[in-house]
Design a protein around this motif. Structure first.
Motif, mmCIF file in Angstrom:
data_model
loop_
_atom_site.group_PDB
_atom_site.id
_atom_site.type_symbol
_atom_site.label_atom_id
_atom_site.label_comp_id
_atom_site.label_asym_id
_atom_site.label_seq_id
_atom_site.Cartn_x
_atom_site.Cartn_y
_atom_site.Cartn_z
ATOM 1 N N LEU A 100 22.472 75.902 100.806
ATOM 2 C CA LEU A 100 22.408 74.506 101.247
ATOM 3 C C LEU A 100 21.606 73.667 100.254
ATOM 4 N N PHE A 101 20.561 74.264 99.666
ATOM 5 C CA PHE A 101 19.829 73.564 98.607
ATOM 6 C C PHE A 101 20.739 73.337 97.395
ATOM 7 N N ILE A 102 21.507 74.368 97.043
ATOM 8 C CA ILE A 102 22.429 74.254 95.907
ATOM 9 C C ILE A 102 23.464 73.165 96.161
ATOM 10 N N LEU A 103 23.953 73.095 97.394
ATOM 11 C CA LEU A 103 24.939 72.075 97.747
ATOM 12 C C LEU A 103 24.382 70.683 97.505
ATOM 13 N N PHE A 104 23.161 70.440 97.939
ATOM 14 C CA PHE A 104 22.540 69.126 97.720
ATOM 15 C C PHE A 104 22.371 68.836 96.236
ATOM 16 N N ILE A 105 21.963 69.846 95.462
ATOM 17 C CA ILE A 105 21.766 69.656 94.029
ATOM 18 C C ILE A 105 23.075 69.290 93.348
ATOM 19 N N LEU A 106 24.151 69.996 93.702
ATOM 20 C CA LEU A 106 25.453 69.724 93.089
ATOM 21 C C LEU A 106 25.952 68.321 93.417
ATOM 22 N N LEU A 107 25.607 67.821 94.600
ATOM 23 C CA LEU A 107 26.060 66.489 94.998
ATOM 24 C C LEU A 107 25.211 65.378 94.389
ATOM 25 N N ILE A 108 23.941 65.658 94.170
ATOM 26 C CA ILE A 108 23.020 64.595 93.768
ATOM 27 C C ILE A 108 22.842 64.495 92.258
ATOM 28 N N LEU A 109 22.693 65.635 91.581
ATOM 29 C CA LEU A 109 22.402 65.580 90.152
ATOM 30 C C LEU A 109 23.605 65.053 89.366
ATOM 31 N N PHE A 160 39.762 68.130 94.349
ATOM 32 C CA PHE A 160 39.942 69.573 94.512
ATOM 33 C C PHE A 160 38.991 70.347 93.603
ATOM 34 N N ARG A 161 38.753 69.826 92.410
ATOM 35 C CA ARG A 161 37.831 70.482 91.489
ATOM 36 C C ARG A 161 36.417 70.503 92.071
ATOM 37 N N LEU A 162 35.989 69.369 92.621
ATOM 38 C CA LEU A 162 34.659 69.318 93.222
ATOM 39 C C LEU A 162 34.565 70.268 94.405
ATOM 40 N N ALA A 163 35.596 70.285 95.261
ATOM 41 C CA ALA A 163 35.595 71.181 96.418
ATOM 42 C C ALA A 163 35.528 72.641 95.974
ATOM 43 N N PHE A 188 25.767 65.577 87.016
ATOM 44 C CA PHE A 188 26.539 66.405 86.103
ATOM 45 C C PHE A 188 27.854 65.708 85.768
ATOM 46 N N ASN A 189 28.135 65.524 84.497
ATOM 47 C CA ASN A 189 29.344 64.807 84.095
ATOM 48 C C ASN A 189 30.621 65.541 84.479
ATOM 49 N N ARG A 190 30.598 66.854 84.470
ATOM 50 C CA ARG A 190 31.808 67.632 84.712
ATOM 51 C C ARG A 190 32.093 67.859 86.195
ATOM 52 N N LEU A 191 31.229 67.410 87.047
ATOM 53 C CA LEU A 191 31.419 67.634 88.484
ATOM 54 C C LEU A 191 31.818 66.346 89.193
ATOM 55 N N SER A 192 32.890 65.709 88.726
ATOM 56 C CA SER A 192 33.378 64.483 89.363
ATOM 57 C C SER A 192 32.245 63.487 89.554
ATOM 58 N N ARG A 193 31.561 63.178 88.455
ATOM 59 C CA ARG A 193 30.357 62.363 88.534
ATOM 60 C C ARG A 193 30.609 61.007 89.186
ATOM 61 N N SER A 194 31.685 60.320 88.762
ATOM 62 C CA SER A 194 31.949 58.987 89.310
ATOM 63 C C SER A 194 32.247 59.047 90.803
ATOM 64 N N GLY A 195 32.987 60.079 91.216
ATOM 65 C CA GLY A 195 33.296 60.223 92.631
ATOM 66 C C GLY A 195 32.071 60.512 93.468
ATOM 67 N N ARG A 196 31.178 61.370 92.939
ATOM 68 C CA ARG A 196 29.949 61.691 93.675
ATOM 69 C C ARG A 196 29.041 60.473 93.749
ATOM 70 N N ARG A 197 28.980 59.716 92.661
ATOM 71 C CA ARG A 197 28.141 58.512 92.672
ATOM 72 C C ARG A 197 28.661 57.497 93.682
ATOM 73 N N ARG A 198 29.980 57.356 93.740
ATOM 74 C CA ARG A 198 30.563 56.421 94.707
ATOM 75 C C ARG A 198 30.301 56.900 96.132
ATOM 76 N N PHE A 199 30.442 58.199 96.340
ATOM 77 C CA PHE A 199 30.195 58.766 97.671
ATOM 78 C C PHE A 199 28.752 58.534 98.103
ATOM 79 N N LEU A 200 27.802 58.814 97.214
ATOM 80 C CA LEU A 200 26.394 58.656 97.556
ATOM 81 C C LEU A 200 26.018 57.193 97.748
#
Length: 401
Positions: A108-117, A69-72, A119-131
């Motif tokens: 849309l560029f910002i969305l990609f940046i938030l998902l890829i970079l 929910f935090r990431l969303a 950032f420790n505070r942006l659900s990093r482990s979850g984003r890494r697993r997703f990618l």
């Protein structure tokens, strides 16, 4: 940019231009996943364990659904900010909407940046697993059971529901970088090539098709354990393959010419489209209910007195929720019938209607995940259904949880 393009923008496109519609559908997927995690957890179904995601070992760590929910929320905030800048600036003016297309495209560029970079505070482990999962399945790869195979299947199936959204995402960038048009103009789904969008729409089904063939090959290598010949994996592959005639015929009808399609008439093509739509929808609906959700409505066991009509013995949700899910799944699977039902033609003829259809499909997949994950949880805890497509992998599934 031709002068007629201004007249082609309807009120909905002025309020929510093409790139924003794509962004809303993409962000909705993250909210849906967070809701899946929370609701299933409330019903004692550990979805992270099913996809082999590391457990929370400390009380100081946020629950999985809280992180989702935090990431969303973090993805939604810049979207809302972008809209609050865009609306006052354009005031519903067609000229301004088309001239400031860089504002919605920037999100849309910002969305990609938030998902890829990282950032420790942006659900990093979850984003890494997703990618990482997205990277593996992008060529139809499939992890072993202990490495998160179920998560690969879930994400690949989600992509099939997002196929048109992802195709539109590519179209927005194609239009944005095209000097003759604007990404906020009326969508040009022929941008780049007449075959770009059909190919993009077909890719998710190709991914699932290859995954099914991988599962079939694994069953063969295992030597047909406990009587499983892997036939259901081939049947599942056929289900995804049934989408290809639809994609091809629909693409041809957008640019119909007898010379381009072996002299076949447009009426014949239209009838073929309806036929293959019926085949694909019927096959997919049957598979959703019987194979993915393990419900008995479409099987001979539906009248078993040990459980309500058409359901199954072990259930985590209310009976009404199962029946509602079946009805909703049926209605959206056959939503293509709106093309021939008077009063519903706008669903396929307007940008608002197309947005509604894509949003409904995203919502259907969100609902599908609830019952698919619940069925998998029941298989792990109670044993597989007699026709379980994972029957050949029974050994080692429960213990690893």
């Amino acid at each position: 940019m031709g002068p007629d393009q201004h007249a082609q923008l309807d009120g909905f496109s002025l309020f929510l231009p093409f790139p924003y519609r794509v962004a809303v559908l993409l962000v909705a997927g993250f909210w849906g996943w967070a809701a899946n995690l929370q609701y299933l957890n409330q019903h004692n179904i550990d979805l992270p364990a099913l996809i082999r995601y590391p457990a929370r070992n400390s009380s100081t760590q946020r629950p999985h659904h809280a992180s989702a929910f935090r990431l969303a929320s973090l993805l939604t905030f810049p979207l809302l900010l972008s809209l609050l800048i865009f609306w006052p600036l354009t005031h519903g003016s067609r000229e301004w909407v088309e001239s400031v297309d860089y504002i919605p495209q920037a999100y849309l560029f910002i969305l990609f940046i938030l998902l890829i970079l990282p950032f420790n505070r942006l659900s990093r482990s979850g984003r890494r697993r997703f990618l990482a999962t997205l990277r593996r399945i992008s060529i139809g790869g499939l992890a072993e059971v202990q490495d998160g195979k179920f998560g690969d299947i879930l994400l690949a199936d989600v992509l099939t529901s997002y196929s048109k959204v992802l195709a539109d995402l590519v179209v927005t960038f194609c239009m944005f970088f095209n000097s003759e048009t604007s990404s906020t103009s009326k969508p040009d789904r022929h941008c780049g090539s007449d075959y770009t969008v059909p190919l993009l729409v077909a890719i998710p089904s190709l991914i699932r098709l290859r995954q099914c063939l991988i599962e079939f090959a694994r069953v063969r290598r295992a030597g047909y354990k406990i009587g499983n010949t892997g036939g259901q994996h081939l049947a599942n592959a056929l289900k995804y393959a049934s989408a290809f005639p639809l994609i091809i015929i629909a693409a041809k009808m957008r640019n119909y010419s007898p010379l381009n399609f072996y002299g076949i008439s447009e009426v014949t093509l239209s009838r073929s489209l309806y036929f293959f739509s019926f085949v694909n929808s019927s096959y997919s609906f049957y598979w959703d209910v019987t194979k993915d959700w393990d419900l008995t409505l479409l099987s001979e066991a539906r009248n078993d007195n040990e459980y309500p009509f058409g359901l199954r013995r072990y259930r985590h949700f209310t009976d009404q929720q199962y029946y509602m899910a079946i009805g909703i799944d049926f209605a959206i699977r056959f939503s293509w019938l709106s093309r021939i039902v008077p009063g519903f033609l706008w669903l396929n003829d307007t940008e608002f209607g197309l947005f509604v259809l894509m949003f409904l499909e995203v919502g259907r997949r969100w609902m599908w995940v609830f019952l698919r994950a619940e069925a998998e949880w029941v298989r792990n805890s109670r044993g597989p259904a007699p026709s379980d497509i994972l029957l050949g992998e029974l050994n080692g599934k429960v213990d690893s949880d």
